[in-house]
Design a protein around this motif. Structure first.
Motif, PDB file in Angstrom:
ATOM      1  N   ALA A  88     191.618  61.618 108.447  1.00 52.71           N
ATOM      2  CA  ALA A  88     192.620  61.336 107.579  1.00 52.71           C
ATOM      3  C   ALA A  88     193.078  62.735 106.905  1.00 52.71           C
ATOM      4  N   MET A  89     192.032  63.609 106.455  1.00 54.07           N
ATOM      5  CA  MET A  89     192.252  64.749 105.802  1.00 54.07           C
ATOM      6  C   MET A  89     193.019  65.916 106.834  1.00 54.07           C
ATOM      7  N   ALA A  90     192.425  65.780 108.204  1.00 49.56           N
ATOM      8  CA  ALA A  90     193.154  66.911 109.140  1.00 49.56           C
ATOM      9  C   ALA A  90     194.748  66.316 109.214  1.00 49.56           C
ATOM     10  N   ALA A  91     194.990  65.166 109.207  1.00 45.06           N
ATOM     11  CA  ALA A  91     196.305  64.641 109.222  1.00 45.06           C
ATOM     12  C   ALA A  91     197.260  65.070 108.149  1.00 45.06           C
ATOM     13  N   ASP A  97     200.503  74.477 114.986  1.00 47.11           N
ATOM     14  CA  ASP A  97     199.530  75.298 116.019  1.00 47.11           C
ATOM     15  C   ASP A  97     198.095  74.541 116.175  1.00 47.11           C
ATOM     16  N   ASP A  98     197.732  73.896 115.037  1.00 46.36           N
ATOM     17  CA  ASP A  98     196.444  72.869 115.012  1.00 46.36           C
ATOM     18  C   ASP A  98     196.489  71.907 116.027  1.00 46.36           C
ATOM     19  N   LEU A 135     188.662  69.367 114.733  1.00 49.50           N
ATOM     20  CA  LEU A 135     189.242  68.384 113.962  1.00 49.50           C
ATOM     21  C   LEU A 135     188.547  68.341 112.496  1.00 49.50           C
ATOM     22  N   VAL A 136     187.313  68.577 112.239  1.00 44.75           N
ATOM     23  CA  VAL A 136     186.469  68.501 110.998  1.00 44.75           C
ATOM     24  C   VAL A 136     186.755  69.746 110.289  1.00 44.75           C
ATOM     25  N   THR A 137     187.124  70.853 111.025  1.00 46.69           N
ATOM     26  CA  THR A 137     187.466  71.960 110.604  1.00 46.69           C
ATOM     27  C   THR A 137     188.536  72.030 109.633  1.00 46.69           C
ATOM     28  N   LEU A 138     189.539  71.229 110.287  1.00 44.88           N
ATOM     29  CA  LEU A 138     191.134  70.895 109.458  1.00 44.88           C
ATOM     30  C   LEU A 138     190.999  70.233 108.405  1.00 44.88           C
ATOM     31  N   SER A 139     189.564  69.553 108.157  1.00 46.02           N
ATOM     32  CA  SER A 139     189.454  68.753 106.824  1.00 46.02           C
ATOM     33  C   SER A 139     189.360  69.667 105.757  1.00 46.02           C
ATOM     34  N   GLU A 140     188.962  70.790 106.163  1.00 46.93           N
ATOM     35  CA  GLU A 140     188.600  71.785 105.003  1.00 46.93           C
ATOM     36  C   GLU A 140     187.630  71.667 104.093  1.00 46.93           C
ATOM     37  N   ASN A 141     186.781  70.830 104.533  1.00 43.05           N
ATOM     38  CA  ASN A 141     185.436  70.368 103.544  1.00 43.05           C
ATOM     39  C   ASN A 141     184.272  71.062 104.338  1.00 43.05           C
ATOM     40  N   GLU A 142     183.871  71.870 103.902  1.00 42.36           N
ATOM     41  CA  GLU A 142     182.756  72.975 104.586  1.00 42.36           C
ATOM     42  C   GLU A 142     181.332  72.043 104.626  1.00 42.36           C
ATOM     43  N   GLU A 168     187.090  59.440 130.543  1.00 39.64           N
ATOM     44  CA  GLU A 168     188.619  58.875 130.470  1.00 39.64           C
ATOM     45  C   GLU A 168     188.831  58.164 129.031  1.00 39.64           C
ATOM     46  N   GLU A 169     188.095  57.099 128.848  1.00 40.04           N
ATOM     47  CA  GLU A 169     188.136  56.308 127.612  1.00 40.04           C
ATOM     48  C   GLU A 169     188.196  57.343 126.337  1.00 40.04           C
ATOM     49  N   ALA A 170     187.171  58.007 126.318  1.00 39.73           N
ATOM     50  CA  ALA A 170     187.221  59.228 125.340  1.00 39.73           C
ATOM     51  C   ALA A 170     188.389  59.959 124.991  1.00 39.73           C
ATOM     52  N   ILE A 171     188.821  60.511 126.149  1.00 39.90           N
ATOM     53  CA  ILE A 171     190.104  61.398 126.133  1.00 39.90           C
ATOM     54  C   ILE A 171     191.286  60.362 125.690  1.00 39.90           C
ATOM     55  N   ASN A 172     191.325  59.302 125.966  1.00 36.93           N
ATOM     56  CA  ASN A 172     192.436  58.565 125.495  1.00 36.93           C
ATOM     57  C   ASN A 172     192.318  57.987 123.958  1.00 36.93           C
ATOM     58  N   GLU A 173     191.122  57.986 123.630  1.00 32.25           N
ATOM     59  CA  GLU A 173     191.023  57.866 122.189  1.00 32.25           C
ATOM     60  C   GLU A 173     191.156  59.051 121.363  1.00 32.25           C
ATOM     61  N   HIS A 174     190.933  60.311 121.779  1.00 37.69           N
ATOM     62  CA  HIS A 174     191.115  61.349 121.448  1.00 37.69           C
ATOM     63  C   HIS A 174     192.664  61.479 121.278  1.00 37.69           C
ATOM     64  N   LYS A 175     193.454  61.305 122.152  1.00 40.33           N
ATOM     65  CA  LYS A 175     194.939  61.276 122.115  1.00 40.33           C
ATOM     66  C   LYS A 175     195.280  60.468 121.185  1.00 40.33           C
ATOM     67  N   ALA A 176     194.981  59.374 120.821  1.00 38.25           N
ATOM     68  CA  ALA A 176     195.548  58.466 119.834  1.00 38.25           C
ATOM     69  C   ALA A 176     195.188  59.210 118.251  1.00 38.25           C
ATOM     70  N   ILE A 177     194.091  59.804 118.318  1.00 32.84           N
ATOM     71  CA  ILE A 177     193.727  60.679 117.129  1.00 32.84           C
ATOM     72  C   ILE A 177     194.879  61.612 116.865  1.00 32.84           C
ATOM     73  N   VAL A 178     194.967  62.417 117.702  1.00 30.16           N
ATOM     74  CA  VAL A 178     195.820  63.540 117.723  1.00 30.16           C
ATOM     75  C   VAL A 178     197.326  63.101 117.415  1.00 30.16           C
ATOM     76  N   ASP A 179     197.936  61.919 118.016  1.00 33.58           N
ATOM     77  CA  ASP A 179     199.065  61.366 117.845  1.00 33.58           C
ATOM     78  C   ASP A 179     199.322  61.163 116.231  1.00 33.58           C
ATOM     79  N   ALA A 180     198.165  60.661 115.804  1.00 34.88           N
ATOM     80  CA  ALA A 180     198.228  60.128 114.482  1.00 34.88           C
ATOM     81  C   ALA A 180     198.243  61.527 113.157  1.00 34.88           C
ATOM     82  N   ILE A 181     197.481  62.486 113.713  1.00 37.94           N
ATOM     83  CA  ILE A 181     197.444  63.772 113.210  1.00 37.94           C
ATOM     84  C   ILE A 181     198.854  64.355 113.260  1.00 37.94           C
TER      85      ILE A 181
END
Length: 225
Positions: A88-91, A97-98, A135-142, A168-181
């Protein structure tokens, strides 16, 4: 050169070609890889910090056992608490570029699945780890980043189970996360990550007992040839 040795060893550890409990000798590995002992030692120390190898004074190195079922369960609990919030914070924080970096990692993982060779097992685990770390780095929460890094969750998970369908299932789930971000939709990113972690747990845990049974059958004194 130590990076090459590291990646080769990761592949052998994740695919269980080198089983849990096996002893590793620097000299033998150096001969097998055709390199000096220096890059081998560097790779082993790196793997030790990631929890995949155990080093003991005057006893050398051995492959770490598969973590307990309790450990895996607790790992997923911690991830379910932290990673959806990180997404959520990454979004909210991610720039163009991220997003491109995250999509590039997904594309690289897809190519490994298409190739579907045993040597890609470790590489996929590394890219999966890199995706979640970015993705966690993008949260900026060290503090969150530090806590999740200490779990070394992704390397250990793929010791339980690697298969093209799982990847393959993991990749599709990753893509859904990236779309939201990319859409800067924090709530959808949060839900997509929560769903991914739950799905990952459901995919992996049924294989836990099969792998730990093999783990128990390996002699703790076995030397890797």
């Amino acid at each position: 050169m130590s990076d090459d040795v590291y990646e080769s060893l990761i592949s052998k550890l994740v695919s269980l070609e080198i089983p849990p409990g096996s002893r590793l000798t620097v000299d033998t590995l150096a001969r097998n890889f055709g390199v000096s002992q220096t890059p081998v030692r560097a790779a082993l120390i790196r793997l030790q910090t990631e929890g995949l190898i155990v080093g003991k004074h005057n006893a050398g190195f051995s492959v770490a056992p598969i973590p307990s079922e309790k450990h895996f369960s607790e790992t997923y609990q911690i991830r379910q608490l932290l990673e959806p919030e990180a997404a959520a914070m990454a979004a909210e924080n991610a720039r163009a570029d991220d997003v491109r970096q995250l999509r590039s990692l997904c594309s690289q993982m897809e190519q490994l699945v298409l190739d579907d060779t045993k040597k890609n097992y470790g590489r996929f685990a590394m890219l999966d780890d890199a995706f979640h770390s970015a993705l966690v780095t993008l949260s900026e929460n060290e503090l969150m980043k530090h806590l999740l890094e200490t779990l070394h969750a992704h390397m250990h998970l793929f010791r339980l189970r690697y298969h093209a369908s799982v990847a393959e299932e993991a990749i599709n789930e990753h893509k859904a996360i990236v779309d939201a971000i990319q859409n800067r939709d924090a709530e959808v990113a949060r839900l997509a990550m929560a769903a991914h972690i739950l799905s990952s747990r459901n995919r992996m845990m049924p294989f836990y007992h099969d792998v730990t049974k093999k783990d128990a059958s390996v002699s703790q004194n076995g030397l890797v040839p």
